[in-house]
Design an enzyme around this catalytic site. Structure first.
Site, PDB file in Angstrom:
ATOM      1  N   LEU A   7     -34.398   7.139   4.140  1.00  0.00           N
ATOM      2  CA  LEU A   7     -33.012   6.762   3.863  1.00  0.00           C
ATOM      3  C   LEU A   7     -32.647   7.261   2.473  1.00  0.00           C
ATOM      4  O   LEU A   7     -33.368   7.009   1.503  1.00  0.00           O
ATOM      5  CB  LEU A   7     -32.846   5.240   3.933  1.00  0.00           C
ATOM      6  CG  LEU A   7     -31.473   4.675   3.577  1.00  0.00           C
ATOM      7  CD1 LEU A   7     -30.394   5.196   4.523  1.00  0.00           C
ATOM      8  CD2 LEU A   7     -31.497   3.146   3.586  1.00  0.00           C
ATOM      9  N   ILE A  54     -37.640   6.362   0.519  1.00  0.00           N
ATOM     10  CA  ILE A  54     -36.335   6.537  -0.108  1.00  0.00           C
ATOM     11  C   ILE A  54     -36.191   8.005  -0.494  1.00  0.00           C
ATOM     12  O   ILE A  54     -37.039   8.571  -1.185  1.00  0.00           O
ATOM     13  CB  ILE A  54     -36.188   5.646  -1.355  1.00  0.00           C
ATOM     14  CG1 ILE A  54     -36.336   4.164  -0.983  1.00  0.00           C
ATOM     15  CG2 ILE A  54     -34.846   5.904  -2.029  1.00  0.00           C
ATOM     16  CD1 ILE A  54     -35.263   3.633  -0.051  1.00  0.00           C
ATOM     17  N   LYS A  55     -35.102   8.629  -0.047  1.00  0.00           N
ATOM     18  CA  LYS A  55     -34.860  10.039  -0.375  1.00  0.00           C
ATOM     19  C   LYS A  55     -34.134  10.144  -1.710  1.00  0.00           C
ATOM     20  O   LYS A  55     -33.082   9.534  -1.911  1.00  0.00           O
ATOM     21  CB  LYS A  55     -34.028  10.703   0.725  1.00  0.00           C
ATOM     22  CG  LYS A  55     -34.785  10.903   2.011  1.00  0.00           C
ATOM     23  CD  LYS A  55     -33.949  11.584   3.084  1.00  0.00           C
ATOM     24  CE  LYS A  55     -33.889  13.069   2.900  1.00  0.00           C
ATOM     25  NZ  LYS A  55     -33.242  13.743   4.051  1.00  0.00           N
ATOM     26  N   ILE A  56     -34.720  10.924  -2.588  1.00  0.00           N
ATOM     27  CA  ILE A  56     -34.165  11.161  -3.921  1.00  0.00           C
ATOM     28  C   ILE A  56     -34.094  12.667  -4.124  1.00  0.00           C
ATOM     29  O   ILE A  56     -35.083  13.370  -3.891  1.00  0.00           O
ATOM     30  CB  ILE A  56     -35.043  10.523  -5.013  1.00  0.00           C
ATOM     31  CG1 ILE A  56     -35.072   9.002  -4.853  1.00  0.00           C
ATOM     32  CG2 ILE A  56     -34.536  10.906  -6.400  1.00  0.00           C
ATOM     33  CD1 ILE A  56     -36.017   8.298  -5.818  1.00  0.00           C
TER      34      ILE A  56
END
Length: 369
Positions: free
Chosen positions: A109, A140-142
């Protein structure tokens, strides 16, 4: 057992670059897990815009949320819907995560694309989404922007799995790989466990060839450059993997491995071919290797089942790859400049998709801010 299953024997995981409420509810993801050995799912603002911004599949859930939360901000309405989808996907993949002892079975996400150049806000958003989804097999997409690099280190340090996105150059990849290591080292120095923290580095492929090929077609590099069409992106990816192999053999990484650290796998993103002259399985066939992930759009996945080829292709012809990269530089194709442009365009594209997504949700009854 088919061709997609065969990739696992080569050490490559297959993830689906798609998520949708109806697809999840009707068993589409479970079918891919059962039949094709799928082990992960990715999402991004463009995917959610297509899923939520069109049709009525999300209207009932949105109406229920609005009734319970009158006057809720549009961003909160979106996050509620996205979190439900991500939780559902994570629950489907949880048996994979358990079977593989946290080595795979993840769903990703993304933090808001509006925060791509804000380190502190990215860290805070990652922590908020991690708590809200509340699933151990979440990533978590960064984005791997300059501001994203310290956010990646801090998020790993906090014990949160990270999918680094929008990587186009070997140098950018190296920066985020070292950020991952930094986060692990800080945890280890405090005596905190690092063995169940996972990360992937999403290295984009087809967009590079699209940009480079356009330059060649426009005459940059002359006739000599024509031999490089459709080759630069694959060569770039192979050199990233060659660096990865050297790095995991280093003393610095081996010290973390001794404490149970998982490698940060390279993930090939943007693997659907955009040039109709290229075979539709090009970016799967040529990038198969140990400890990697290929995140595949549904159409490309269907094509690979039929006519994909499986082999240890990622480590083949690496010296040829070095020559391709050297030749493109000598011919003025400017891979570095292309990579920098693609990062900027990627952030802008995801921000535009997010604008459209929030606009579509705001327009749904009952209206909100």
């Amino acid at each position: 057992m088919g061709l997609l299953n065969d990739l696992a024997a080569r050490g490559q995981a297959v993830w689906l670059d798609f998520v949708d409420k109806k697809f999840l509810a009707e068993g589409g993801l479970q079918k891919l897990v059962d039949e094709d050995g799928l082990t992960g799912v990715t999402s991004n603002p463009s995917i959610f815009e297509k899923a939520m911004g069109h049709g009525d599949a999300y209207d009932e859930e949105l109406a229920a949320y609005d009734k319970a939360n009158p006057g809720a901000a549009t961003i909160d309405r979106y996050e509620h819907l996205a979190i439900l989808d991500i939780q559902a996907a994570a629950d489907i993949l949880r048996p994979v995560y358990d079977r593989l002892d946290s080595k795979d079975g993840y769903v990703s996400l993304e933090v808001s694309p509006y925060l791509a150049n804000d380190t502190d806000a990215t860290i805070a958003e990652a922590q908020k989404l991690w708590a809200a989804v509340d699933r151990p097999n979440l990533m978590i997409k960064i984005p791997g922007t300059p501001a994203g690099v310290p956010a990646i280190a801090a998020t790993i340090d906090a014990g949160i799995n990270v999918n680094v996105t929008l990587l186009f150059s070997v140098e950018a990849y190296q920066s985020v790989a070292l950020a991952y290591v930094e986060g692990l080292e800080k945890r280890a120095a405090r005596g905190e466990p690092i063995d169940r923290i996972a990360s992937v580095a999403s290295f984009f492929v087809s967009r590079i060839d699209s940009k480079i090929d356009d330059k060649i077609d426009a005459g940059v590099g002359g006739d000599a450059a024509k031999a490089l069409k459709g080759k630069v992106a694959i060569a770039n990816a192979k050199l990233a993997y060659a660096w990865y192999q050297d790095f995991i053999a280093s003393d610095r990484w081996q010290a973390l491995a001794a404490k149970g650290a998982q490698v940060q796998r390279l993930l090939w993103a943007s693997t659907g071919t955009k040039n109709p002259d290229y075979r539709d399985t090009l970016y799967l066939d040529t990038l198969i290797g140990k400890d990697t992930v290929n995140t595949v759009p549904p159409k490309t996945m269907d094509a690979f089942r039929i006519r994909g080829t499986v082999g240890d292709t990622l480590t083949e012809n690496v010296e040829d790859a070095r020559k391709v990269i050297a030749d493109q530089e000598a011919l003025g194709l400017d891979l570095k400049g292309v990579a920098d442009t693609l990062v900027e365009e990627g952030v802008a594209s995801f921000s535009a998709a997010f604008d459209d997504l929030l606009g579509a949700i705001a327009a749904k009854h009952p209206a909100s801010v």
